[in-house]
Scaffold this motif. Structure first.
Motif, PDB file in Angstrom:
ATOM      1  N   MET A 194       6.605  -5.196 -24.292  1.00  0.00           N
ATOM      2  CA  MET A 194       6.480  -5.175 -22.710  1.00  0.00           C
ATOM      3  C   MET A 194       7.481  -5.812 -22.053  1.00  0.00           C
ATOM      4  O   MET A 194       7.862  -5.501 -20.856  1.00  0.00           O
ATOM      5  CB  MET A 194       5.057  -5.404 -22.256  1.00  0.00           C
ATOM      6  N   PHE A 195       7.810  -7.065 -22.464  1.00  0.00           N
ATOM      7  CA  PHE A 195       8.963  -7.734 -21.955  1.00  0.00           C
ATOM      8  C   PHE A 195      10.307  -7.082 -21.903  1.00  0.00           C
ATOM      9  O   PHE A 195      10.864  -7.118 -20.868  1.00  0.00           O
ATOM     10  CB  PHE A 195       8.991  -9.131 -22.541  1.00  0.00           C
ATOM     11  N   THR A 196      10.451  -6.439 -22.812  1.00  0.00           N
ATOM     12  CA  THR A 196      11.789  -5.552 -22.684  1.00  0.00           C
ATOM     13  C   THR A 196      11.867  -4.405 -21.712  1.00  0.00           C
ATOM     14  O   THR A 196      12.644  -4.226 -21.141  1.00  0.00           O
ATOM     15  CB  THR A 196      12.202  -5.184 -24.247  1.00  0.00           C
ATOM     16  N   VAL A 197      10.670  -3.592 -21.613  1.00  0.00           N
ATOM     17  CA  VAL A 197      10.496  -2.468 -20.841  1.00  0.00           C
ATOM     18  C   VAL A 197      10.492  -3.086 -19.458  1.00  0.00           C
ATOM     19  O   VAL A 197      11.249  -2.423 -18.747  1.00  0.00           O
ATOM     20  CB  VAL A 197       9.258  -1.806 -21.330  1.00  0.00           C
ATOM     21  N   MET A 198       9.745  -4.010 -18.949  1.00  0.00           N
ATOM     22  CA  MET A 198       9.793  -4.709 -17.764  1.00  0.00           C
ATOM     23  C   MET A 198      11.245  -5.064 -17.216  1.00  0.00           C
ATOM     24  O   MET A 198      11.737  -5.144 -16.238  1.00  0.00           O
ATOM     25  CB  MET A 198       8.593  -5.534 -17.337  1.00  0.00           C
ATOM     26  N   GLY A 199      11.995  -5.464 -18.295  1.00  0.00           N
ATOM     27  CA  GLY A 199      13.235  -6.137 -18.027  1.00  0.00           C
ATOM     28  C   GLY A 199      14.159  -5.067 -17.670  1.00  0.00           C
ATOM     29  O   GLY A 199      15.338  -5.257 -16.952  1.00  0.00           O
ATOM     30  N   GLN A 200      14.071  -3.850 -18.438  1.00  0.00           N
ATOM     31  CA  GLN A 200      15.047  -2.457 -17.952  1.00  0.00           C
ATOM     32  C   GLN A 200      14.382  -2.083 -16.609  1.00  0.00           C
ATOM     33  O   GLN A 200      15.257  -1.521 -15.844  1.00  0.00           O
ATOM     34  CB  GLN A 200      14.871  -1.639 -19.160  1.00  0.00           C
ATOM     35  N   LEU A 201      13.225  -2.282 -16.301  1.00  0.00           N
ATOM     36  CA  LEU A 201      12.587  -1.639 -15.032  1.00  0.00           C
ATOM     37  C   LEU A 201      13.204  -2.543 -13.881  1.00  0.00           C
ATOM     38  O   LEU A 201      13.576  -1.924 -12.759  1.00  0.00           O
ATOM     39  CB  LEU A 201      11.144  -1.246 -15.043  1.00  0.00           C
ATOM     40  N   LEU A 202      12.896  -3.756 -14.033  1.00  0.00           N
ATOM     41  CA  LEU A 202      13.326  -4.685 -12.872  1.00  0.00           C
ATOM     42  C   LEU A 202      14.853  -5.369 -12.781  1.00  0.00           C
ATOM     43  O   LEU A 202      15.412  -5.119 -13.926  1.00  0.00           O
ATOM     44  CB  LEU A 202      12.203  -5.896 -13.051  1.00  0.00           C
ATOM     45  N   VAL A 203      15.137  -5.957 -11.964  1.00  0.00           N
ATOM     46  CA  VAL A 203      16.492  -6.509 -11.563  1.00  0.00           C
ATOM     47  C   VAL A 203      16.553  -7.791 -12.177  1.00  0.00           C
ATOM     48  O   VAL A 203      15.700  -8.660 -11.450  1.00  0.00           O
ATOM     49  CB  VAL A 203      17.041  -6.465 -10.185  1.00  0.00           C
ATOM     50  N   LYS A 204      17.283  -8.389 -13.331  1.00  0.00           N
ATOM     51  CA  LYS A 204      17.333  -9.566 -13.589  1.00  0.00           C
ATOM     52  C   LYS A 204      18.063 -10.446 -12.768  1.00  0.00           C
ATOM     53  O   LYS A 204      18.785 -10.012 -11.920  1.00  0.00           O
ATOM     54  CB  LYS A 204      18.046  -9.661 -14.818  1.00  0.00           C
ATOM     55  N   PRO A 205      17.721 -11.885 -12.520  1.00  0.00           N
ATOM     56  CA  PRO A 205      18.442 -12.984 -11.671  1.00  0.00           C
ATOM     57  C   PRO A 205      19.842 -13.086 -11.971  1.00  0.00           C
ATOM     58  O   PRO A 205      19.949 -13.105 -13.296  1.00  0.00           O
ATOM     59  CB  PRO A 205      17.624 -14.239 -11.877  1.00  0.00           C
ATOM     60  N   THR A 206      20.822 -13.073 -11.354  1.00  0.00           N
ATOM     61  CA  THR A 206      22.182 -13.149 -11.830  1.00  0.00           C
ATOM     62  C   THR A 206      22.586 -14.771 -11.784  1.00  0.00           C
ATOM     63  O   THR A 206      22.743 -15.486 -10.740  1.00  0.00           O
ATOM     64  CB  THR A 206      23.166 -12.646 -10.400  1.00  0.00           C
ATOM     65  N   ILE A 207      22.467 -15.485 -12.647  1.00  0.00           N
ATOM     66  CA  ILE A 207      22.653 -16.673 -13.066  1.00  0.00           C
ATOM     67  C   ILE A 207      23.832 -16.936 -13.601  1.00  0.00           C
ATOM     68  O   ILE A 207      24.191 -16.447 -14.857  1.00  0.00           O
ATOM     69  CB  ILE A 207      21.595 -17.489 -13.768  1.00  0.00           C
TER      70      ILE A 207
END
Length: 467
Positions: A194-207
């Motif tokens: 689920m962490f991978t799936v939500m990471g693909q659906l959401l926009v990750k922070p640009t650090i």
């Protein structure tokens, strides 16, 4: 009320299936009629699956509403009789779909009619009914032999003659046990996935990232591949296919970068961390509840799923924390169901079952409906076995013999807690493992499960060499 609820579920299920079903010709031939009948049966099965998933949360929230507003005129329709009726109907329809409708839809879809008979719908129905009778005899024989091997006494063998009161519930109990074992395999995998799936659906922070520079590089790569593709001769087919595949990957990366660039600061820096923390919290609470349930099983006999009967609908709260605890149970039940479906399609054995929009055959739709029905029918049993909820199962859902076996229930809880913990540890330590392998120089051995480990490169003679 039951009809209205089922009608809503049926309409939603129909739109879901037609979204994924492969679009066929609109001509009214024999195969089109067979496909349409199979579509209606599959829709009915998916609606029953949705009802089985919603049944436990609906019962929990209904109990809390009846406790909060016992004399309210507008909720007089919500009573114990309705809840019991819904559980019995869900159990009945689950048996009907699993043992009659779905086998009929599959054999009807594959049938052609016996040789020597006139071809048509009647011949195909006749062949389907014969196949169903043979399948029923085979399953009844297998259950008979299994019962003789496990519990070989006169009372047990005589009870097998009672088809309706013992045989079908016993058979459904075996199917439910298989579904719970499948959930035991899928849910821990899904919880980490689920962490991978939500990471693909959401926009990750640009650090420490420069999106403009990445966009410039990816645009240059796209232009370079496009020039190569224009310069390659059409006779060299393998090079064209490889370049087109690379171009699709680059376009996909470019689309993701454009989406990350357009996203607002709130979406990047707040939504993604909040969702990840929420997933981690729900998973941790699930594991904690299972650990507490293991302790209850060791010290209290009433913690067994097949323990004493419940206080009844609307008489006492099912949760220690009242309405808040009931809401938390409902959230965890839905979270486990979504995780189990994600884990089911993440397993290598079931990867080919994954439906695709407008490109899923009717046979694959039937297989998906049966799989989801087995998972959804086992979800209330798994939730009660793991101690996620204290709601005593009503109707045939509570008549499973194996729910009274202490060793099976305890082993199920232990395996779930251990497998979920191992999957999460493996998920969160994968990046550290890869860096350690690179530092030790072992990354060339491809010990990780990264999909990029196996790269295919075309050789001079056109064959694929796998590294």
């Amino acid at each position: 009320i039951c009809f209205l609820l089922f009608a809503v579920l049926y309409i939603v299920s129909y739109f879901i299936i037609t979204r994924y079903k492969r679009k066929a010709d609109e001509q009214e031939d024999e195969d089109a009629i067979v496909n349409r009948i199979s579509l209606f049966l599959s829709t009915f099965t998916l609606a029953v699956s949705a009802g089985a998933v919603l049944l436990l949360p609906f019962s929990i929230i209904s109990n809390e509403i009846l406790l909060s507003f016992p004399q309210n005129y507008y909720i007089q329709w919500l009573n114990g009789s309705l809840i019991h009726g819904l559980w019995n109907l869900a159990s009945l329809f689950s048996n009907l779909c699993l043992f009659v409708l779905m086998p009929f839809a599959f054999f009807f879809l594959e049938s052609e009619g016996f040789a020597g008979l006139k071809k048509g719908i009647r011949a195909r129905i006749l062949e389907t009914l014969v196949m169903l009778i043979l399948l029923a005899l085979l399953i009844l024989g297998i259950v008979w032999v299994a019962s003789a091997l496990i519990d070989n006494d006169a009372a047990s063998m005589e009870s097998l003659y009672d088809l309706w009161e013992f045989y079908l519930p016993y058979l459904y109990s075996c199917i439910s046990l298989m579904g719970c074992l499948l959930l035991l395999l899928c849910t821990p995998v899904g919880l980490s996935r689920m962490f991978t799936v939500m990471g693909q659906l959401l926009v990750k922070p640009t650090i420490l990232e420069d999106l403009d520079e990445q966009m410039y590089i990816i645009t240059l790569e796209e232009e370079a591949i496009q020039r190569k593709l224009n310069g390659v001769s059409s006779t060299v087919e393998y090079q064209t296919v490889e370049l087109e595949r690379e171009l699709e990957k680059v376009k996909s990366k470019k689309t993701n970068l454009e989406r990350r660039k357009k996203a607002s600061a709130w979406e990047r820096n707040l939504v993604y961390p909040a969702v990840m923390i929420l997933l981690l919290t729900e998973t941790s609470i699930s594991v904690l509840l299972v650990a507490l349930n293991i302790l209850y099983l060791l010290v209290d006999e009433t913690a067994m799923p097949k323990g004493s009967g419940g206080p009844g609908i609307g008489n006492a709260s099912l949760s220690t924390f009242g309405f808040v605890g009931a809401a938390l149970e409902i959230i965890l039940i839905f979270y486990l169901m979504v995780s189990s479906v994600v884990g089911f399609y993440s397993l290598r054995f079931f990867e080919n079952f994954t439906p695709r929009k407008d490109d899923t055959t009717m046979t694959k739709i039937i297989g998906n409906c049966v799989s989801i029905l087995v998972l959804s029918s086992a979800l209330p049993v798994m939730s009660r076995t793991l101690g996620i909820t204290r709601f005593d199962l009503l109707g045939d859902f509570g008549r499973f013999n194996w729910l009274g076996n202490f060793y099976i229930v305890l082993s199920y809880n232990l395996l779930f807690a251990i497998m979920t913990t191992l999957c999460l540890v493996r998920k969160f330590t994968s990046a550290v493992r890869e860096e350690l392998l690179k530092a030790l120089g072992l990354d060339k051995l491809h010990l990780s499960n990264n999909p990029r480990d196996s790269e295919t490169k075309p050789s001079a003679n056109g064959h694929q060499k796998t590294l």
